[in-house]
Design an enzyme around this catalytic site. Structure first.
Site, mmCIF file in Angstrom:
data_model
loop_
_atom_site.group_PDB
_atom_site.id
_atom_site.type_symbol
_atom_site.label_atom_id
_atom_site.label_comp_id
_atom_site.label_asym_id
_atom_site.label_seq_id
_atom_site.Cartn_x
_atom_site.Cartn_y
_atom_site.Cartn_z
ATOM 1 N N ARG A 121 0.815 -1.232 0.000
ATOM 2 C CA ARG A 121 0.000 0.000 0.000
ATOM 3 C C ARG A 121 0.843 1.273 0.000
ATOM 4 N NH1 ARG A 121 -2.908 -3.110 3.476
ATOM 5 N NH2 ARG A 121 -4.753 -4.005 2.502
ATOM 6 N N LYS A 143 3.693 12.100 -10.553
ATOM 7 C CA LYS A 143 2.831 11.229 -11.368
ATOM 8 C C LYS A 143 3.595 9.957 -11.698
ATOM 9 C CE LYS A 143 0.279 14.526 -14.186
ATOM 10 N NZ LYS A 143 0.031 14.839 -15.602
ATOM 11 N N GLU A 185 11.649 19.680 -23.908
ATOM 12 C CA GLU A 185 10.985 20.024 -22.637
ATOM 13 C C GLU A 185 11.690 21.214 -21.979
ATOM 14 O OE1 GLU A 185 8.183 18.620 -21.760
ATOM 15 O OE2 GLU A 185 8.170 16.565 -22.542
ATOM 16 N N LYS A 227 9.067 23.545 -12.694
ATOM 17 C CA LYS A 227 8.058 22.480 -12.587
ATOM 18 C C LYS A 227 7.571 22.346 -11.139
ATOM 19 C CE LYS A 227 6.341 18.019 -13.802
ATOM 20 N NZ LYS A 227 6.424 16.745 -14.507
ATOM 21 N N GLU A 237 -3.421 18.682 -10.901
ATOM 22 C CA GLU A 237 -3.809 19.117 -12.237
ATOM 23 C C GLU A 237 -5.262 19.560 -12.378
ATOM 24 O OE1 GLU A 237 -3.173 17.445 -16.670
ATOM 25 O OE2 GLU A 237 -1.582 17.179 -15.232
ATOM 26 N N ARG A 241 -1.272 23.737 -13.614
ATOM 27 C CA ARG A 241 -0.359 22.677 -14.060
ATOM 28 C C ARG A 241 -0.538 22.403 -15.559
ATOM 29 N NH1 ARG A 241 1.240 17.329 -10.570
ATOM 30 N NH2 ARG A 241 2.530 16.336 -12.120
ATOM 31 N N ASN A 245 1.596 21.421 -20.329
ATOM 32 C CA ASN A 245 1.207 20.659 -21.523
ATOM 33 C C ASN A 245 1.311 21.489 -22.802
ATOM 34 O OD1 ASN A 245 0.650 18.204 -20.280
ATOM 35 N ND2 ASN A 245 -1.347 18.936 -19.610
ATOM 36 N N HIS A 248 1.587 19.848 -26.164
ATOM 37 C CA HIS A 248 1.382 18.418 -25.938
ATOM 38 C C HIS A 248 0.095 17.871 -26.548
ATOM 39 C CE1 HIS A 248 4.886 18.648 -23.463
ATOM 40 N NE2 HIS A 248 4.770 17.412 -23.026
ATOM 41 N N HIS A 252 0.965 14.817 -28.535
ATOM 42 C CA HIS A 252 0.430 13.490 -28.198
ATOM 43 C C HIS A 252 -0.327 12.896 -29.383
ATOM 44 C CE1 HIS A 252 0.436 14.321 -23.580
ATOM 45 N NE2 HIS A 252 1.538 13.706 -23.964
ATOM 46 N N HIS A 265 8.987 11.356 -27.919
ATOM 47 C CA HIS A 265 8.065 12.332 -27.330
ATOM 48 C C HIS A 265 8.569 13.771 -27.534
ATOM 49 C CE1 HIS A 265 5.291 14.166 -24.528
ATOM 50 N NE2 HIS A 265 6.318 14.675 -23.861
HETATM 51 N N1 LIG Z 1 5.517 10.995 -14.746
HETATM 52 C C1 LIG Z 1 5.572 12.064 -15.482
HETATM 53 O O1 LIG Z 1 5.211 13.168 -15.056
HETATM 54 C C2 LIG Z 1 6.105 11.945 -16.876
HETATM 55 C C3 LIG Z 1 6.378 13.096 -17.618
HETATM 56 C C4 LIG Z 1 6.932 12.943 -18.883
HETATM 57 C C5 LIG Z 1 7.178 11.684 -19.384
HETATM 58 N N2 LIG Z 1 6.888 10.584 -18.649
HETATM 59 C C6 LIG Z 1 7.173 9.236 -19.155
HETATM 60 O O2 LIG Z 1 8.563 9.106 -19.348
HETATM 61 C C7 LIG Z 1 8.792 8.093 -20.313
HETATM 62 C C8 LIG Z 1 9.879 8.546 -21.253
HETATM 63 O O3 LIG Z 1 11.063 8.766 -20.532
HETATM 64 P P1 LIG Z 1 12.488 8.836 -21.255
HETATM 65 O O4 LIG Z 1 12.401 9.712 -22.420
HETATM 66 O O5 LIG Z 1 13.482 9.135 -20.205
HETATM 67 O O6 LIG Z 1 12.637 7.381 -21.867
HETATM 68 P P2 LIG Z 1 13.349 6.043 -21.338
HETATM 69 O O7 LIG Z 1 13.213 5.887 -19.895
HETATM 70 O O8 LIG Z 1 12.841 4.949 -22.203
HETATM 71 O O9 LIG Z 1 14.886 6.297 -21.696
HETATM 72 C C9 LIG Z 1 15.269 6.466 -23.023
HETATM 73 C C10 LIG Z 1 16.379 5.472 -23.411
HETATM 74 O O10 LIG Z 1 17.618 5.893 -22.837
HETATM 75 C C11 LIG Z 1 18.212 4.823 -22.091
HETATM 76 N N3 LIG Z 1 18.970 5.470 -21.028
HETATM 77 C C12 LIG Z 1 18.488 6.057 -19.913
HETATM 78 N N4 LIG Z 1 19.456 6.709 -19.265
HETATM 79 C C13 LIG Z 1 20.594 6.516 -19.970
HETATM 80 C C14 LIG Z 1 21.943 6.966 -19.805
HETATM 81 N N5 LIG Z 1 22.296 7.789 -18.814
HETATM 82 N N6 LIG Z 1 22.848 6.556 -20.725
HETATM 83 C C15 LIG Z 1 22.472 5.775 -21.778
HETATM 84 N N7 LIG Z 1 21.221 5.337 -21.995
HETATM 85 C C16 LIG Z 1 20.297 5.728 -21.093
HETATM 86 C C17 LIG Z 1 17.049 3.980 -21.674
HETATM 87 O O11 LIG Z 1 17.448 2.661 -21.417
HETATM 88 C C18 LIG Z 1 16.150 4.068 -22.901
HETATM 89 O O12 LIG Z 1 16.585 3.175 -23.889
HETATM 90 C C19 LIG Z 1 7.471 7.811 -20.977
HETATM 91 O O13 LIG Z 1 6.977 6.578 -20.557
HETATM 92 C C20 LIG Z 1 6.566 8.928 -20.483
HETATM 93 O O14 LIG Z 1 5.220 8.537 -20.388
HETATM 94 C C21 LIG Z 1 6.373 10.699 -17.411
HETATM 95 ZN ZN LIG Z 2 6.273 16.107 -22.329
#
Ligand SMILES: NC(=O)c1ccc[n+]([C@@H]2O[C@H](COP(=O)([O-])OP(=O)(O)OC[C@H]3O[C@@H](n4cnc5c(N)ncnc54)[C@H](O)[C@@H]3O)[C@@H](O)[C@H]2O)c1
Ligand SMILES: [Zn+2]
Length: 369
Positions: A121, A143, A185, A227, A237, A241, A245, A248, A252, A265
């Protein structure tokens, strides 16, 4: 090293940004009154790069960490992967006082955060983001969640981390396309909230693209600050907040119609922000000169600013915008900018205006001439 405090009453936490911080993870966790047993959740790309460093620093501070490695990429945000993580935490006898460290990009952060939010939990978690996107965006705000076949991020929770450690030295190993995508971003924060940051990015983009760690840590800290401030005003949100977006709704939709395959993205929201800037000229009187600076900065970062879509894809894009999770009662509301550094949310536009802008999107680059 820079420190940003996220003000959320009893759940307030600190974000640290600076090169080399990973080595101090154990010490920072040691100040939080956490249990000894913990799990470092990471992916198959990050584990060989930084897994040992994370385990060493935690052990050095007296913790007993278990490394849990999931497949790299979006497909790890899956309930079956969540279940496998729970089993490993249970086998390692993680208890209520234990914690999870998310070591990786946004995928690992969202997944590990969701695991931590639900295991027993809810147990504590610490974010150690290793992509630029995760350092400036996904690791801050609380999130967490995973995907369903029906769509992205459909199962989740709000679960604030106890600590976020952003080590800019880890960004050195990031593939260039991922790094550049994160810059979309970064630029967004300047456009929606901080004209001085925007100017700084204009001045320093070449150095930033070379990943100068000191410059990067200043910029990451500023983005986290923005942020955190926005999230602090509107944790779940309901209002402001939404400005996060910017670009976005279109971005999206672009990701959805290309089935999350063609664009990262950051690339999709670079195109989305360019289009939103164009709509801002029409709807809020953003000057052509400022719109052109916005487009120019995305270009300088190496990001795409336009996309050629045939009529069918144009229609699909507009339809996808109306399906966005954040759309209510079929009305698409946009975040637009009257000037660089200032954003307004909740602006509904006639759908035919949006359709026209999409149809003309590929001419966006002509603005600069
Ligand atoms: N929670 C939130 O508020 C929020 C906001 C924006 C995005 N997201 C989520 O984030 C995700 C995307 O995140 P991302 O762009 O970081 O993608 P990711 O986590 O897939 O990382 C991108 C790639 O880089 C690799 N990698 C990571 N760190 C590395 C490093 N230091 N050196 C070499 N390779 C490395 C990973 O293995 C992966 O292949 C999506 O699922 C999205 O929905 C969440
Ligand atoms: Zn984004």
């Amino acid at each position: 090293m820079r420190r940003i405090q996220v003000p959320l009453g009893g759940r307030s936490y600190s974000i640290y940004a600076g090169p080399g911080l990973l080595a101090r993870l154990g010490k920072h966790c040691g100040q939080l009154e956490l249990g000894k047993r913990c799990a470092v959740l990471t992916d198959t790309n990050v584990a060989p790069l930084y897994g040992d460093a994370a385990l060493d620093t935690l052990r050095g501070a007296g913790f007993e960490p278990l490394l849990v490695t999931v497949p790299a990429g979006e497909r790890a945000k899956d309930l079956r992967v969540v279940a496998r993580c729970y089993d490993q935490l249970a086998a390692h006898r993680l208890e209520r006082s234990s914690f999870v460290v998310a070591l990786g990009g946004g995928v690992v952060g969202d997944l590990a955060g969701f695991v931590a939010a639900t295991y027993l939990r809810g147990i504590d978690f610490v974010q150690v983001p290793t992509t630029l996107l995760a350092q400036v965006d996904s690791s801050v705000g609380g999130k967490v969640g995973v995907n369903l076949r029906a769509g992205k991020n459909l199962v989740g929770a709000f679960h604030q981390p106890r600590l976020v450690l952003c080590d800019q030295a880890t960004l050195k190993t990031l593939p260039d396309r991922e790094f550049v995508a994160g810059l979309a971003e970064v630029i967004k924060y300047g456009v929606i909230r901080d004209a001085a940051l925007f100017r700084k990015l204009e001045r320093t983009m070449p150095r930033l693209r070379k990943r100068d760690p000191v410059l990067l840590s200043e910029v990451v800290a500023r983005c986290c600050h923005i942020k955190a401030e926005v999230v602090g005003q509107d944790e779940t949100e309901g209002g402001v907040r939404a400005i996060l977006n910017f670009g976005h709704t279109i971005g999206h939709a672009l990701e959805a119609i290309s089935r999350y395959g063609r664009f990262l993205h950051g690339e999709a929201i670079s195109i989305g922000q360019t289009l939103a800037a164009r709509l801002s000229c029409e709807a809020l009187g953003l000057s052509r000169a400022e719109a052109s600076r916005i487009v120019g900065l995305f270009q300088a970062a190496g990001l795409p600013i336009e996309v050629t879509l045939n009529r069918r894809s144009q229609r699909a894009l507009v339809a996808a915008m109306q399906h966005d999770k954040k759309v209510s009662a079929g009305v698409v509301r946009f975040v637009l900018v009257p000037r660089i550094g200032d954003a307004q949310f909740g602006i509904s536009l006639p759908m035919d205006q949006v359709t026209r802008a999409v149809a003309e999107a590929r001419k966006v680059s002509l603005w600069r001439e």
